[in-house]
Design a protein around this motif. Structure first.
Motif, PDB file in Angstrom:
ATOM      1  N   ALA A 110      13.237   9.384 -40.765  1.00  0.00           N
ATOM      2  CA  ALA A 110      12.326   8.922 -41.711  1.00  0.00           C
ATOM      3  C   ALA A 110      11.399   9.385 -41.527  1.00  0.00           C
ATOM      4  N   ALA A 111      10.649   8.132 -39.714  1.00  0.00           N
ATOM      5  CA  ALA A 111       9.581   7.901 -38.909  1.00  0.00           C
ATOM      6  C   ALA A 111       8.422   9.257 -38.770  1.00  0.00           C
ATOM      7  N   CYS A 220      -6.504   9.629 -33.785  1.00  0.00           N
ATOM      8  CA  CYS A 220      -5.929   9.126 -34.447  1.00  0.00           C
ATOM      9  C   CYS A 220      -4.289   8.860 -34.159  1.00  0.00           C
ATOM     10  N   ARG A 221      -3.933   8.175 -32.657  1.00  0.00           N
ATOM     11  CA  ARG A 221      -3.104   7.693 -32.098  1.00  0.00           C
ATOM     12  C   ARG A 221      -3.080   6.304 -32.566  1.00  0.00           C
ATOM     13  N   PRO A 222      -3.500   5.674 -32.869  1.00  0.00           N
ATOM     14  CA  PRO A 222      -3.467   4.085 -33.649  1.00  0.00           C
ATOM     15  C   PRO A 222      -2.589   4.423 -34.664  1.00  0.00           C
ATOM     16  N   ALA A 223      -3.892   4.864 -35.147  1.00  0.00           N
ATOM     17  CA  ALA A 223      -3.104   5.019 -37.307  1.00  0.00           C
ATOM     18  C   ALA A 223      -1.243   6.120 -37.279  1.00  0.00           C
ATOM     19  N   THR A 228       3.918   5.492 -38.270  1.00  0.00           N
ATOM     20  CA  THR A 228       5.450   5.313 -37.107  1.00  0.00           C
ATOM     21  C   THR A 228       6.850   3.923 -37.237  1.00  0.00           C
ATOM     22  N   LEU A 229       5.508   2.500 -37.307  1.00  0.00           N
ATOM     23  CA  LEU A 229       6.055   1.857 -37.531  1.00  0.00           C
ATOM     24  C   LEU A 229       6.420   1.147 -38.446  1.00  0.00           C
ATOM     25  N   PHE A 298       0.153  -1.286 -32.241  1.00  0.00           N
ATOM     26  CA  PHE A 298       0.142  -1.150 -33.863  1.00  0.00           C
ATOM     27  C   PHE A 298      -1.732  -2.368 -34.329  1.00  0.00           C
ATOM     28  N   VAL A 299      -1.704  -3.251 -33.565  1.00  0.00           N
ATOM     29  CA  VAL A 299      -2.472  -4.228 -33.477  1.00  0.00           C
ATOM     30  C   VAL A 299      -4.379  -2.965 -33.881  1.00  0.00           C
TER      31      VAL A 299
END
Length: 309
Positions: A110-111, A220-223, A228-229, A298-299
């Motif tokens: 799903a992720a 855009c890795r943070p997004a 995903t999380l 994530f932050v």
């Protein structure tokens, strides 16, 4: 008055007494406003209180998992009778390992599917210029306004016609079409990237897929990590879809299995609440580990979402 005194006065030279006054004013330490210190203390107290409110239920859950049946609800954070038997019995009372494996399979699929599909749609809306782009993007966002109950029955009929009821497919395959919220989130990040970078890559011979996969997506890795999380957590804790589509116990995910345990040991007359709380602790720990692993990204992704575009 001597000519030397007049020259000193007219030239603006500071006399030694005045210099002492200015030096004492500069070197004297400035006191912080008292109100600012009180405000900081109040903020810290509010944060500590909020932390206790949010953390206390999980601490209570861990404590209850080490208690025998008769002491589960005694509200003691330190168990009067400490036992590890619950963590041994839970694997015998339910196929928890199989449920964890099913849940892991569903959440990973799903992720991955929703991240890739949403990123591709978001990249299309952010990079390409085509007619009715704004109108189509508005329609995508409008789907967020539809309650889940409106599409629940039609979606079930579609999966039933495809013969996938009582399988794990309906729990993740719908993510192949993306998610409106994740499309919006990723589009904001893509809009914040310099378009000249992509034009230079196109001049060097890169096609649209290479620009998206090798340049835009890594930037855009943070997004991507946030998406995903978020989906991993949503799929891991999802109970509604397993209740609708799963009937066989060997196909249960963790939330559906916990519901079965609750029905069997919570309301079936046996009241084995220690088994239920222990299984809850075991299934919560992976999400805590996952959050700490991806906490930095994530932050960063949450903090910079509103500044993109």
């Amino acid at each position: 008055m001597s000519s030397e005194t007049v020259d000193r006065a007219t030239s603006g030279v500071v006399t030694p007494p005045q210099a002492d006054v200015l030096t004492s004013d500069v070197l004297r330490p400035r006191r912080r406003p008292r109100k600012k210190g009180i405000g900081r203390i109040l903020v810290m107290m509010a944060l500590m209180l909020s932390t206790v409110v949010f953390v206390y239920p999980f601490i209570w859950l861990i404590s209850a998992s080490f208690k025998p049946r008769g002491e589960v609800f005694d509200n003691r954070l330190i168990p009067h009778t400490f036992t590890f038997d619950n963590y041994l019995n839970v694997w015998q009372e339910a196929p928890l390992a199989l449920w964890l494996l099913n849940t892991l399979l569903v959440t990973v699929l799903a992720a991955l599917t929703v991240t890739i599909s949403s990123a591709m749609v978001a990249w299309g809306f952010a990079y390409f210029r085509f007619p009715l782009r704004g109108f189509l993007f508005t329609l995508v966002l409008a789907t967020m306004m539809l309650p889940g109950a409106v599409t629940m029955v039609p979606t079930y009929l579609i999966w039933k016609a495809l013969g996938t009821v009582d399988t794990l497919v309906p729990l993740w395959a719908g993510n192949l079409f993306g998610s409106a919220f994740y499309i919006f989130l990723l589009r904001q990040f893509f809009l914040g990237l310099p378009r000249e970078l992509f034009e230079a890559a196109k001049i060097d011979g890169a096609n649209n897929w290479a620009i998206f996969w090798r340049i835009a997506l890594p930037l855009c890795r943070p997004a991507v990590v946030v998406t995903t999380l978020f989906e991993f957590q949503a799929a891991w804790t999802d109970l509604m879809r397993p209740l609708i589509y799963l009937q066989s116990s060997d196909k249960f995910t963790v939330p559906r299995g916990l519901k079965a345990l609750l029905d069997q040991y919570g309301f079936g007359g046996e009241w084995h609440w220690e088994i239920v709380v222990t299984a809850s602790v075991i299934t919560t720990i992976p999400m805590i580990i996952l959050f700490f692993v991806g906490q930095r990204q994530f932050v960063e992704g949450i903090a910079t979402t509103g500044t993109k575009g």
